[in-house]
Design a protein around this motif. Structure first.
Motif, PDB file in Angstrom:
ATOM      1  N   ALA A   1       1.167   4.258  -2.901  1.00  0.00           N
ATOM      2  CA  ALA A   1       0.861   5.473  -2.427  1.00  0.00           C
ATOM      3  C   ALA A   1       2.115   6.617  -2.929  1.00  0.00           C
ATOM      4  O   ALA A   1       2.071   7.715  -3.173  1.00  0.00           O
ATOM      5  CB  ALA A   1       0.541   5.770  -1.137  1.00  0.00           C
TER       6      ALA A   1
ATOM      7  N   ALA B   1      -6.746   7.008   1.172  1.00  0.00           N
ATOM      8  CA  ALA B   1      -8.043   7.273   1.602  1.00  0.00           C
ATOM      9  C   ALA B   1      -9.134   6.821   0.413  1.00  0.00           C
ATOM     10  O   ALA B   1     -10.274   6.626   0.541  1.00  0.00           O
ATOM     11  CB  ALA B   1      -8.318   8.458   2.105  1.00  0.00           C
ATOM     12  N   ARG B   2      -8.724   7.003  -0.821  1.00  0.00           N
ATOM     13  CA  ARG B   2      -9.710   6.819  -1.980  1.00  0.00           C
ATOM     14  C   ARG B   2     -10.197   5.445  -2.030  1.00  0.00           C
ATOM     15  O   ARG B   2      -9.351   4.591  -1.989  1.00  0.00           O
ATOM     16  CB  ARG B   2      -8.920   7.248  -3.328  1.00  0.00           C
ATOM     17  CG  ARG B   2      -8.805   8.773  -3.289  1.00  0.00           C
ATOM     18  CD  ARG B   2      -8.191   9.099  -4.636  1.00  0.00           C
ATOM     19  NE  ARG B   2      -7.667  10.781  -4.634  1.00  0.00           N
ATOM     20  CZ  ARG B   2      -6.752  11.017  -5.282  1.00  0.00           C
ATOM     21  NH1 ARG B   2      -6.179  10.375  -6.151  1.00  0.00           N
ATOM     22  NH2 ARG B   2      -6.310  12.134  -4.964  1.00  0.00           N
TER      23      ARG B   2
ATOM     24  N   GLU C   1       0.833  -1.297   0.031  1.00  0.00           N
ATOM     25  CA  GLU C   1       0.084   0.054   0.003  1.00  0.00           C
ATOM     26  C   GLU C   1       0.767   1.241   0.079  1.00  0.00           C
ATOM     27  O   GLU C   1       0.515   2.271  -0.869  1.00  0.00           O
ATOM     28  CB  GLU C   1      -0.954  -0.040   1.114  1.00  0.00           C
ATOM     29  CG  GLU C   1      -2.097  -0.964   1.289  1.00  0.00           C
ATOM     30  CD  GLU C   1      -2.749  -1.090   2.634  1.00  0.00           C
ATOM     31  OE1 GLU C   1      -3.771  -1.443   2.502  1.00  0.00           O
ATOM     32  OE2 GLU C   1      -1.997  -0.958   3.739  1.00  0.00           O
TER      33      GLU C   1
ATOM     34  N   LYS D   1      -4.026  11.156   1.163  1.00  0.00           N
ATOM     35  CA  LYS D   1      -5.240  11.328   0.377  1.00  0.00           C
ATOM     36  C   LYS D   1      -5.336  10.192  -0.725  1.00  0.00           C
ATOM     37  O   LYS D   1      -6.474   9.573  -0.875  1.00  0.00           O
ATOM     38  CB  LYS D   1      -4.896  12.447  -0.207  1.00  0.00           C
ATOM     39  CG  LYS D   1      -5.333  13.858   0.486  1.00  0.00           C
ATOM     40  CD  LYS D   1      -5.473  15.037  -0.120  1.00  0.00           C
ATOM     41  CE  LYS D   1      -5.527  16.473   0.492  1.00  0.00           C
ATOM     42  NZ  LYS D   1      -5.402  17.549  -0.131  1.00  0.00           N
ATOM     43  N   ALA D   2      -4.311   9.715  -1.441  1.00  0.00           N
ATOM     44  CA  ALA D   2      -4.465   8.496  -2.233  1.00  0.00           C
ATOM     45  C   ALA D   2      -4.790   7.299  -1.620  1.00  0.00           C
ATOM     46  O   ALA D   2      -5.617   6.520  -2.047  1.00  0.00           O
ATOM     47  CB  ALA D   2      -2.987   8.410  -2.995  1.00  0.00           C
TER      48      ALA D   2
END
Length: 190
Positions: free
Chosen positions: A167, A189-190, A163, A186-187
């Protein structure tokens, strides 16, 4: 002896698959990174293989990429590391992640792999230094100093190596640590 198998995927039972090659079914053990790339049963599949002959068994190991197979071969050359341990390492982290860990000499990343203790991780790093990390070159390493810090921050927050690495990919090379962490979160959380 057997370098590649091409046929129809007959069955998938992790970490083993069955490939039907013109009426002959080959049982092949694969790392989870390859397993997740496999098509549905009944579809065509082609894997690079490594054939291991022991006193009590003959086992085929399959890989989606040449880099995976090469990393597997480097791992099994190390004293005390057998094919099952090498498969576990490649299932727990990708080849690029392994190369990053070797280049940075980060035993902590290897210890996260089930079955790998601190001493084994240190031995792997020592034995693979100059062999695995150097083969993949700078593309396997973080793009800059900030990227290494961002990666460590994401790992400390509980994200997996995979992960965190995903990211980091879209981040610009000149990003600062604080901005990079914010963008990476932010990436994720998508």
């Amino acid at each position: 002896m057997i370098g590649r198998l091409t046929g129809q995927l007959a069955a998938k039972n992790p970490p083993q698959i069955l490939i039907d090659c013109h009426g002959v079914g080959y049982e092949v053990d694969v790392p989870m990174s390859t397993f997740y790339q496999l098509p549905a049963p009944g579809e065509a599949v082609s894997l690079l293989t490594h054939f291991v002959v022991r006193e009590d068994a003959q086992v085929l190991y399959g890989f989606a990429t040449a880099a995976e197979r090469d990393a597997f071969r480097q791992l099994i050359r190390i004293s005390g590391v057998g094919p099952r341990t090498a498969l576990a390492v490649l299932s727990g982290m990708g080849v690029a992640e392994l190369a990053q860990a070797v280049t940075a000499q980060e035993a902590g990343r290897l210890v996260k792999v089930p079955g790998i203790g601190k001493k084994t991780a240190e031995r792997l790093l020592l034995e693979l230094r100059g062999r695995l990390g150097a083969d993949l070159g700078p593309a396997a390493a973080p793009a800059g100093e900030a990227h290494g810090d961002i990666l460590q921050a994401l790992l400390a927050l509980g994200y997996s190596d995979r992960e965190a690495a995903a990211a980091l990919k879209p981040l610009p090379a000149d990003v600062g640590v604080a901005d990079g962490i914010r963008l990476a979160l932010k990436a994720l959380a998508r």
